[in-house]
Design a protein around this motif. Sequence first.
Motif, PDB file in Angstrom:
ATOM      1  N   SER A 229      15.313 -15.056  17.840  1.00 54.55           N
ATOM      2  CA  SER A 229      15.600 -15.406  16.446  1.00 54.55           C
ATOM      3  C   SER A 229      14.373 -15.210  15.564  1.00 54.55           C
ATOM      4  O   SER A 229      14.457 -14.647  14.465  1.00 54.55           O
ATOM      5  N   ILE A 230      13.206 -15.667  16.055  1.00 55.39           N
ATOM      6  CA  ILE A 230      11.958 -15.508  15.296  1.00 55.39           C
ATOM      7  C   ILE A 230      11.578 -14.027  15.206  1.00 55.39           C
ATOM      8  O   ILE A 230      11.116 -13.546  14.166  1.00 55.39           O
ATOM      9  N   HIS A 231      11.802 -13.305  16.310  1.00 51.88           N
ATOM     10  CA  HIS A 231      11.512 -11.863  16.309  1.00 51.88           C
ATOM     11  C   HIS A 231      12.378 -11.137  15.281  1.00 51.88           C
ATOM     12  O   HIS A 231      11.888 -10.249  14.550  1.00 51.88           O
ATOM     13  N   TYR A 232      13.640 -11.535  15.190  1.00 55.24           N
ATOM     14  CA  TYR A 232      14.555 -10.913  14.223  1.00 55.24           C
ATOM     15  C   TYR A 232      14.094 -11.196  12.796  1.00 55.24           C
ATOM     16  O   TYR A 232      14.075 -10.292  11.941  1.00 55.24           O
ATOM     17  N   SER A 233      13.709 -12.450  12.519  1.00 51.48           N
ATOM     18  CA  SER A 233      13.210 -12.808  11.182  1.00 51.48           C
ATOM     19  C   SER A 233      11.929 -12.050  10.858  1.00 51.48           C
ATOM     20  O   SER A 233      11.731 -11.594   9.731  1.00 51.48           O
ATOM     21  N   SER A 234      11.061 -11.918  11.858  1.00 54.37           N
ATOM     22  CA  SER A 234       9.806 -11.179  11.662  1.00 54.37           C
ATOM     23  C   SER A 234      10.078  -9.702  11.402  1.00 54.37           C
ATOM     24  O   SER A 234       9.388  -9.064  10.596  1.00 54.37           O
ATOM     25  N   GLN A 235      11.088  -9.162  12.080  1.00 51.41           N
ATOM     26  CA  GLN A 235      11.439  -7.757  11.888  1.00 51.41           C
ATOM     27  C   GLN A 235      11.957  -7.515  10.468  1.00 51.41           C
ATOM     28  O   GLN A 235      11.626  -6.494   9.844  1.00 51.41           O
ATOM     29  N   LEU A 236      12.750  -8.460   9.954  1.00 54.05           N
ATOM     30  CA  LEU A 236      13.240  -8.348   8.571  1.00 54.05           C
ATOM     31  C   LEU A 236      12.074  -8.381   7.583  1.00 54.05           C
ATOM     32  O   LEU A 236      12.057  -7.624   6.600  1.00 54.05           O
ATOM     33  N   HIS A 237      11.104  -9.248   7.867  1.00 52.80           N
ATOM     34  CA  HIS A 237       9.919  -9.327   7.005  1.00 52.80           C
ATOM     35  C   HIS A 237       9.127  -8.018   7.087  1.00 52.80           C
ATOM     36  O   HIS A 237       8.639  -7.503   6.061  1.00 52.80           O
ATOM     37  N   TYR A 238       9.012  -7.460   8.287  1.00 51.81           N
ATOM     38  CA  TYR A 238       8.293  -6.191   8.473  1.00 51.81           C
ATOM     39  C   TYR A 238       8.958  -5.060   7.676  1.00 51.81           C
ATOM     40  O   TYR A 238       8.284  -4.298   6.982  1.00 51.81           O
ATOM     41  N   LEU A 239      10.279  -4.978   7.774  1.00 51.70           N
ATOM     42  CA  LEU A 239      11.001  -3.921   7.062  1.00 51.70           C
ATOM     43  C   LEU A 239      10.860  -4.075   5.551  1.00 51.70           C
ATOM     44  O   LEU A 239      10.716  -3.082   4.821  1.00 51.70           O
ATOM     45  N   ALA A 240      10.902  -5.332   5.085  1.00 54.65           N
ATOM     46  CA  ALA A 240      10.733  -5.586   3.648  1.00 54.65           C
ATOM     47  C   ALA A 240       9.333  -5.193   3.191  1.00 54.65           C
ATOM     48  O   ALA A 240       9.157  -4.604   2.113  1.00 54.65           O
ATOM     49  N   ARG A 241       8.330  -5.510   4.006  1.00 52.65           N
ATOM     50  CA  ARG A 241       6.947  -5.147   3.674  1.00 52.65           C
ATOM     51  C   ARG A 241       6.754  -3.627   3.670  1.00 52.65           C
ATOM     52  O   ARG A 241       6.027  -3.085   2.839  1.00 52.65           O
ATOM     53  N   MET A 242       7.405  -2.937   4.601  1.00 56.61           N
ATOM     54  CA  MET A 242       7.275  -1.491   4.680  1.00 56.61           C
ATOM     55  C   MET A 242       7.827  -0.816   3.422  1.00 56.61           C
ATOM     56  O   MET A 242       7.289   0.195   2.955  1.00 56.61           O
ATOM     57  N   LYS A 243       8.897  -1.359   2.875  1.00 56.20           N
ATOM     58  CA  LYS A 243       9.443  -0.797   1.630  1.00 56.20           C
ATOM     59  C   LYS A 243       8.427  -0.907   0.500  1.00 56.20           C
ATOM     60  O   LYS A 243       8.280   0.017  -0.300  1.00 56.20           O
ATOM     61  N   ILE A 244       7.720  -2.040   0.447  1.00 51.02           N
ATOM     62  CA  ILE A 244       6.685  -2.233  -0.576  1.00 51.02           C
ATOM     63  C   ILE A 244       5.534  -1.262  -0.345  1.00 51.02           C
ATOM     64  O   ILE A 244       5.021  -0.647  -1.289  1.00 51.02           O
ATOM     65  N   LEU A 245       5.112  -1.116   0.919  1.00 47.03           N
ATOM     66  CA  LEU A 245       3.994  -0.222   1.227  1.00 47.03           C
ATOM     67  C   LEU A 245       4.324   1.225   0.885  1.00 47.03           C
ATOM     68  O   LEU A 245       3.471   1.974   0.402  1.00 47.03           O
ATOM     69  N   LYS A 246       5.571   1.640   1.132  1.00 48.00           N
ATOM     70  CA  LYS A 246       5.985   3.004   0.790  1.00 48.00           C
ATOM     71  C   LYS A 246       5.952   3.213  -0.719  1.00 48.00           C
ATOM     72  O   LYS A 246       5.535   4.278  -1.201  1.00 48.00           O
ATOM     73  N   LEU A 247       6.409   2.199  -1.441  1.00 49.03           N
ATOM     74  CA  LEU A 247       6.368   2.277  -2.906  1.00 49.03           C
ATOM     75  C   LEU A 247       4.928   2.329  -3.401  1.00 49.03           C
ATOM     76  O   LEU A 247       4.589   3.125  -4.285  1.00 49.03           O
ATOM     77  N   ASP A 248       4.068   1.476  -2.811  1.00 43.70           N
ATOM     78  CA  ASP A 248       2.641   1.490  -3.171  1.00 43.70           C
ATOM     79  C   ASP A 248       2.027   2.855  -2.880  1.00 43.70           C
ATOM     80  O   ASP A 248       1.260   3.398  -3.681  1.00 43.70           O
ATOM     81  N   GLY A 249       2.354   3.393  -1.703  1.00 46.15           N
ATOM     82  CA  GLY A 249       1.769   4.657  -1.284  1.00 46.15           C
ATOM     83  C   GLY A 249       2.137   5.812  -2.187  1.00 46.15           C
ATOM     84  O   GLY A 249       1.366   6.766  -2.333  1.00 46.15           O
ATOM     85  N   PHE A 250       3.308   5.742  -2.818  1.00 50.05           N
ATOM     86  CA  PHE A 250       3.718   6.830  -3.691  1.00 50.05           C
ATOM     87  C   PHE A 250       3.255   6.623  -5.135  1.00 50.05           C
ATOM     88  O   PHE A 250       2.697   7.534  -5.760  1.00 50.05           O
ATOM     89  N   LEU A 251       3.461   5.427  -5.664  1.00 50.32           N
ATOM     90  CA  LEU A 251       3.226   5.205  -7.096  1.00 50.32           C
ATOM     91  C   LEU A 251       1.794   4.807  -7.448  1.00 50.32           C
ATOM     92  O   LEU A 251       1.427   4.878  -8.619  1.00 50.32           O
ATOM     93  N   LEU A 252       1.007   4.387  -6.486  1.00 50.80           N
ATOM     94  CA  LEU A 252      -0.305   3.879  -6.848  1.00 50.80           C
ATOM     95  C   LEU A 252      -1.403   4.927  -6.654  1.00 50.80           C
ATOM     96  O   LEU A 252      -1.467   5.903  -7.387  1.00 50.80           O
ATOM     97  N   ARG A 253      -2.286   4.775  -5.706  1.00 49.61           N
ATOM     98  CA  ARG A 253      -3.490   5.617  -5.614  1.00 49.61           C
ATOM     99  C   ARG A 253      -3.215   7.124  -5.523  1.00 49.61           C
ATOM    100  O   ARG A 253      -3.848   7.898  -6.257  1.00 49.61           O
ATOM    101  N   PRO A 254      -2.313   7.616  -4.658  1.00 53.74           N
ATOM    102  CA  PRO A 254      -2.138   9.081  -4.576  1.00 53.74           C
ATOM    103  C   PRO A 254      -1.757   9.718  -5.921  1.00 53.74           C
ATOM    104  O   PRO A 254      -2.320  10.734  -6.318  1.00 53.74           O
ATOM    105  N   LEU A 255      -0.771   9.129  -6.597  1.00 51.52           N
ATOM    106  CA  LEU A 255      -0.329   9.686  -7.867  1.00 51.52           C
ATOM    107  C   LEU A 255      -1.433   9.615  -8.911  1.00 51.52           C
ATOM    108  O   LEU A 255      -1.622  10.530  -9.716  1.00 51.52           O
ATOM    109  N   LEU A 256      -2.184   8.507  -8.877  1.00 49.14           N
ATOM    110  CA  LEU A 256      -3.282   8.330  -9.828  1.00 49.14           C
ATOM    111  C   LEU A 256      -4.406   9.318  -9.559  1.00 49.14           C
ATOM    112  O   LEU A 256      -5.008   9.863 -10.496  1.00 49.14           O
ATOM    113  N   SER A 257      -4.697   9.533  -8.294  1.00 47.72           N
ATOM    114  CA  SER A 257      -5.738  10.503  -7.928  1.00 47.72           C
ATOM    115  C   SER A 257      -5.358  11.904  -8.392  1.00 47.72           C
ATOM    116  O   SER A 257      -6.205  12.677  -8.844  1.00 47.72           O
TER     117      SER A 257
END
Length: 581
Positions: A229-257
């Motif tokens: 159960s805890i692993h499943y909750s952690s996995q959901l948190h991981y997937l949610a964080r990955m969506k943010i990181l992908k958005l950061d990776g596209f819209l932030l430093r690379p595009l600005l550079s």
Amino acid sequence: MDHLIEFWPILKRLVKYAIPWKKKIMLAFFFLIIGSTAEVIGPILISYFMNNIVSKHKFYFTSIIFIIIAFIFLQILAVFFNYFQSIYFNKIAVKIINKLRNDVMDSAIKQPIYQFDSQPIGQIISKVTNDTEVIKELYDTVFPILFRSITLIIIILCAMFTLEWHMAMIATLIIPLIIIIMLSYQKKSTPLLRNVRYCLANINNKFNETINGINVIQQFRQQNRFKKSIHYSSQLHYLARMKILKLDGFLLRPLLSLISAIILCSFIFSFSCLKNEIFEVGILYAFITYLGRLNEPLISITIQQSTLQQSIVAGERIFSLIDSKKQQYGKNKKILKTGKINIRNLSFSYDKNQKNILNNINIDIPSKSFVALVGHTGSGKSTLANLLMGYYPIKNGDIYLDEKPISSISHCILRENILMVQQDPVILADTFFSNIALGKEISEKKIWEILKIVNLHSLVKSMPKGLYSILGEEGNTLSVGQKQLLSIARILAKNPKILILDEATANIDSETEKLIQKTLTSITVNTTLIVIAHRLSTIIDADIILVLDKGKIVEFGTHKQLLNFKGYYSKMYHFQISKYY
């Protein structure tokens, strides 16, 4: 524009928390301006060196030493003032978060009891701990970086326009592009960050549930199920964080550079085409340096968007708790003279969509009487006790204490005059003395007298520090029975007008129970005693016994009267007699 409507009110409210420290913020901001200005002047000195010394081959020792000393001095000045502004902003951030955390905790403990029936404790803990920690970054990281970056941008642009306004105009093209990126990021990241905060709160709730129920989990070998159960909750948190990181990776430093690289190419092209007309090598160096310097604060501002959005989402969760409905009490502060209770046409359900737990209860309880509530599990005994405590709002019917509607009585009067000892008492991780006194001024002599009454004095004397021995978390150094005795000791220190015992003697041995019953009976000299009991042998001396079934009072009277009536109570009593004897 809905995201903007949510964003600005929350940000404005968070900023208001900084108002008490505005003088220190202004001082920190002054340090920041001095440090940033010192950083920006450095390239101007180098530009002067290249244009007036290197290009003209005028290597005067004195001029070169002066420029070197001035450049080093400016760098030291920048480091010095940036250090102090960082210290000031961090101090202010910690103070603000302490204030915010206190407000959140104050709001949490004033929540209506029914909120805790439906809201997981882990969600509230997450708001008090994780969410406030995220907001701390707003004050000690985001705001200082934003202030510093904006200051640097303004000073750099001023320096650029001073050196050469044509190239400065080209450099300013980066600003509207950055604003578009920031607005796009804000719109797309808010729902993703809200989901991240929810997932993190859910993990906290799972951990809280697991730790609190560790005995049951180990006893029934449920470790793997809870681990999954805890692993499943952690996995959901991981997937949610990955969506943010992908958005950061596209819209932030690379595009600005990429945008910065395009602006730099424009500088080189302009210099190549027009160098003989207006540009000098030193100016080109200064602009390339400034573009690098300008790029960093712009990237910093954009990167801070992520933390800013997390802070806004955390603020949204926190303010939802702070603004939520608090436990409502009346304004009548007149002291209750008696423990008289009158209940009129009382019906109640925890949820409007559920059937009533209590149905049309009518009863008069004289002051200083001993009243017992009995009935099968789910008959409404504890619900009635909770309503007498004022834990839930009454919508149908009325309860009068000392002839005053319970809804009109103030919090201080209600809590001073009506108390409850529950089946599972809450023990604080504090001393025996503090657990009994609970902030009330009371002498050690009185505490020892109370401990003798509840048969705990020998236990306390045997402990290394006596009354000042620290109990473990939730009183885990005590047995269940000792916890109940300690909770009864608290009541004896208060002398309330009304005392409710919700199966308070259920886990106490028979000998100690008789002692407690004698003690409790004696306090009816000043107190109305209401006892919820499954063990009917403990309430045979009650003045009134109320028998509840399916939320209704089906019988009432003394022990003898109810036995003679040969109804519900008689069957329950004889069943228990045959069971135990």
